[in-house]
Scaffold this motif. Structure first.
Motif, PDB file in Angstrom:
ATOM      1  N   ALA A 146      -6.765  -5.026  -2.488  1.00 54.33           N
ATOM      2  CA  ALA A 146      -7.482  -3.749  -2.546  1.00 54.33           C
ATOM      3  C   ALA A 146      -6.681  -2.721  -3.341  1.00 54.33           C
ATOM      4  N   GLY A 147      -5.354  -2.708  -3.130  1.00 54.36           N
ATOM      5  CA  GLY A 147      -4.502  -1.809  -3.898  1.00 54.36           C
ATOM      6  C   GLY A 147      -4.586  -2.088  -5.389  1.00 54.36           C
ATOM      7  N   ALA A 148      -4.597  -3.374  -5.747  1.00 51.17           N
ATOM      8  CA  ALA A 148      -4.684  -3.749  -7.168  1.00 51.17           C
ATOM      9  C   ALA A 148      -6.009  -3.269  -7.773  1.00 51.17           C
ATOM     10  N   LEU A 198      -7.107   0.033 -10.851  1.00 49.69           N
ATOM     11  CA  LEU A 198      -7.967  -0.010 -12.040  1.00 49.69           C
ATOM     12  C   LEU A 198      -8.968   1.140 -12.063  1.00 49.69           C
ATOM     13  N   LEU A 199      -9.231   1.733 -10.882  1.00 50.19           N
ATOM     14  CA  LEU A 199     -10.289   2.740 -10.780  1.00 50.19           C
ATOM     15  C   LEU A 199      -9.760   4.172 -10.776  1.00 50.19           C
ATOM     16  N   LEU A 200      -8.564   4.380 -10.228  1.00 48.01           N
ATOM     17  CA  LEU A 200      -8.055   5.743 -10.060  1.00 48.01           C
ATOM     18  C   LEU A 200      -7.115   6.137 -11.207  1.00 48.01           C
ATOM     19  N   PRO A 201      -6.957   7.443 -11.457  1.00 49.36           N
ATOM     20  CA  PRO A 201      -6.071   7.889 -12.555  1.00 49.36           C
ATOM     21  C   PRO A 201      -4.605   7.532 -12.293  1.00 49.36           C
ATOM     22  N   ARG A 202      -3.795   7.572 -13.355  1.00 43.68           N
ATOM     23  CA  ARG A 202      -2.424   7.076 -13.289  1.00 43.68           C
ATOM     24  C   ARG A 202      -1.533   7.922 -12.380  1.00 43.68           C
ATOM     25  N   GLU A 208      -1.653  -0.432 -15.235  1.00 48.82           N
ATOM     26  CA  GLU A 208      -1.672  -1.863 -15.572  1.00 48.82           C
ATOM     27  C   GLU A 208      -0.433  -2.561 -15.004  1.00 48.82           C
ATOM     28  N   PHE A 209       0.718  -1.923 -15.110  1.00 49.71           N
ATOM     29  CA  PHE A 209       1.973  -2.497 -14.619  1.00 49.71           C
ATOM     30  C   PHE A 209       1.887  -2.792 -13.120  1.00 49.71           C
ATOM     31  N   PHE A 210       1.475  -1.781 -12.344  1.00 50.08           N
ATOM     32  CA  PHE A 210       1.410  -1.972 -10.888  1.00 50.08           C
ATOM     33  C   PHE A 210       0.260  -2.904 -10.484  1.00 50.08           C
ATOM     34  N   PHE A 211      -0.798  -2.947 -11.318  1.00 47.93           N
ATOM     35  CA  PHE A 211      -1.902  -3.891 -11.051  1.00 47.93           C
ATOM     36  C   PHE A 211      -1.394  -5.330 -11.097  1.00 47.93           C
ATOM     37  N   TRP A 212      -0.670  -5.683 -12.170  1.00 46.38           N
ATOM     38  CA  TRP A 212      -0.135  -7.052 -12.285  1.00 46.38           C
ATOM     39  C   TRP A 212       0.882  -7.332 -11.185  1.00 46.38           C
TER      40      TRP A 212
END
Length: 493
Positions: free
Chosen positions: A11-13, A17-21, A105-109
């Motif tokens: 869910a965090g990942a 992708l949806l919220l601002p940086r 993107e970094f924290f998503f991966w």
């Protein structure tokens, strides 16, 4: 509740992708802290007797026609691995707090790697297990190829090709088990009697496929290059969790499903483990790049895990699981100091150059952290490394005394390269080529870097240092949960 480690991290990942940086680092931190908290709650609240068997926590039909279920289970071994995943994940986010480049993107991966690891450690369905196992490979590639440094495309591609080669062998092994037994349930498969002919070839195929990711010699060469190419967070995750996927899977799947095949091949695993310990330690002694030293040391320490598994006594296998936990914490700490605290401020990892920088005065907290991490890596009593490796060696002595003697020589080399790296990086006596002001680091004026160690870095380092000392002083906390789960496994009987 422990199943929520997977859901919260995924869910965090998705949120990233949806919220601002502006929210990226906080989402990653909250997701990883939630995962660690759930692991700690399970450790405290689950009775030790309930962790002796691989107990189902979730079971939902997934593809009923093929017998696939969304089936999660937990025992003492998987709980230990969930805990080290949570610890590594939280510290990794803290050490990546100042990442600016493509932050979401970094924290998503990063969260995808963590979620995939949670999934592997909790899966009780063979296909679900394989799906999570392969899921980890893709985000690992992007973390290194996009955010890495030295030879990043080469390092990422080498790691990915090795992982897919291992995955291909694993798939063949899983397919042979499914076709023969007609089930994908790990608990059912561990009771099924496979023919000795099938086990004689299926075990080495399956175990080797997993052992590639555990850094088994001679298929270890992806590890040092991968660690060096990866960003600090990538190195911490690779050494802290991803290498453990291979050893955990070898124990949970290959050894438990094919115990007769394991008996046939265990001597070869011991041989490869001992060669890996000594060879990687000798290679680390010759390295000039601090990250390469730590990369080879990871391969050497993972050799202890393979030795413990192959010795196949309850004590040695329990020690191997404890070593997976211990090495995950220590390696993450070493890579954090080398990649984040030192390289980010000096822009070099060359030991000869660091020797002239007097870093023990410029970065005293980093020096203290590296001394603690080095002591733990060298198996000084009072740290988790000692508790784990002494358990492995005592357990292995009964079955392979010669291997234990040779491993002793490897441990001398481990101490040698660790002390060399510590002395040259922080306590070097070489004269600097530039006159430095007292308490300052040589900085390139074009880099806008902070001199002092940040609060986030201190929090991440303290979390890992506390863990290695706590487990070193009281290993019973984990061993009481690991040993009954190991004793219930079929290959010991």
């Amino acid at each position: 509740m422990i199943a929520w480690t997977i859901y919260i991290t995924f869910a965090g990942a998705v949120l990233l992708l949806l919220l601002p940086r502006a929210f990226a680092r906080w989402i990653a931190l909250l997701a990883t802290i939630a995962g660690l908290a759930l692991g700690l709650i399970a450790l405290v609240r689950t009775p030790v007797a309930d962790l002796a068997h691989f107990t189902t926590i979730v079971r939902v039909p997934w593809v009923p026609g093929l017998g696939m279920n969304y089936h999660l289970a937990i025992d003492g071994v998987s709980l230990t691995m969930v805990l080290v995943t949570g610890l590594s994940a939280v510290s990794t986010v803290l050490f990546s707090w100042d990442v600016e480049h493509r932050q979401n993107e970094f924290f998503f991966w990063l969260l995808l790697v963590v979620a995939g690891c949670y999934g592997v450690f909790l899966s009780a369905d063979l296909f679900l297990f394989f799906a999570f196992y392969e899921l980890v490979i893709v985000p690992k590639y992007f973390l290194i190829a996009v955010f890495g440094s030295t030879n990043k495309e080469y390092g990422a591609m080498k790691l990915t090709l090795y992982s897919f080669f291992g995955g291909m062998l694993v798939f063949i092994g899983i397919l042979s088990a499914y076709v023969t037994a007609g089930s994908l349930d790990l608990n059912q498969l561990s009771q099924f009697q496979f023919s000795p002919q099938l086990q004689s070839w299926a075990f080495p195929v399956l175990f080797l496929g997993f052992a590639v990711l555990a850094g088994i010699w001679p298929l270890h060469t992806w590890a040092p290059t991968g660690h060096v190419a990866a960003p600090t967070a990538g190195s911490m995750l690779l050494a802290g969790i991803v290498m453990k996927l291979g050893s955990y899977a070898g124990l949970r799947v290959a050894m438990n499903l094919f115990p007769q095949g394991f008996q046939m091949w265990s001597k070869w695993i011991v041989f490869l483990a001992v060669v890996g310990i000594v060879y990687a330690a000798a290679a680390a002694l010759r390295q000039r790049d601090l990250k390469f030293v730590i990369g080879y040391s990871s391969v050497s320490h993972m050799g202890f895990v393979l030795l413990g598994l192959a010795a196949a006594t309850a004590l040695s296998v329990s020690g191997a699981v404890l070593q997976m936990f211990s090495h995950g914490v220590i390696a993450a700490l070493l890579f954090a100091v080398a990649g984040r605290m030192i390289y980010r401020r000096t822009h070099t990892r060359e030991l000869d150059e660091l020797a002239g920088m007097n870093l023990n005065r410029a970065l005293p907290f980093a020096a203290f952290t590296f001394v603690i991490a080095s002591a733990a890596s060298m198996c000084i009593p009072g740290f988790s490394g000692f508790a784990a490796e002494i358990t492995i060696l005592i357990g292995a002595w009964r079955t392979y005394p010669l291997a234990v003697w040779i491993t002793g020589a490897g441990m001398v080399l481990v101490a040698a390269f660790t002390l060399r790296a510590l002395k040259q990086s922080f306590f070097g006596e070489a004269e600097p080529s530039v006159q430095l002001q007292e308490g300052r680091v040589a900085l390139d004026p074009d880099w806008n870097e902070q001199q002092s160690i940040t609060a986030a870095e201190k929090c991440g380092a303290c979390l890992l240092m506390f863990t290695t000392v706590a487990v070193g002083l009281y290993p019973k906390l984990l061993l009481d949960r690991i040993m009954p789960a190991v004793e219930a496994m079929r290959f010991l009987k």
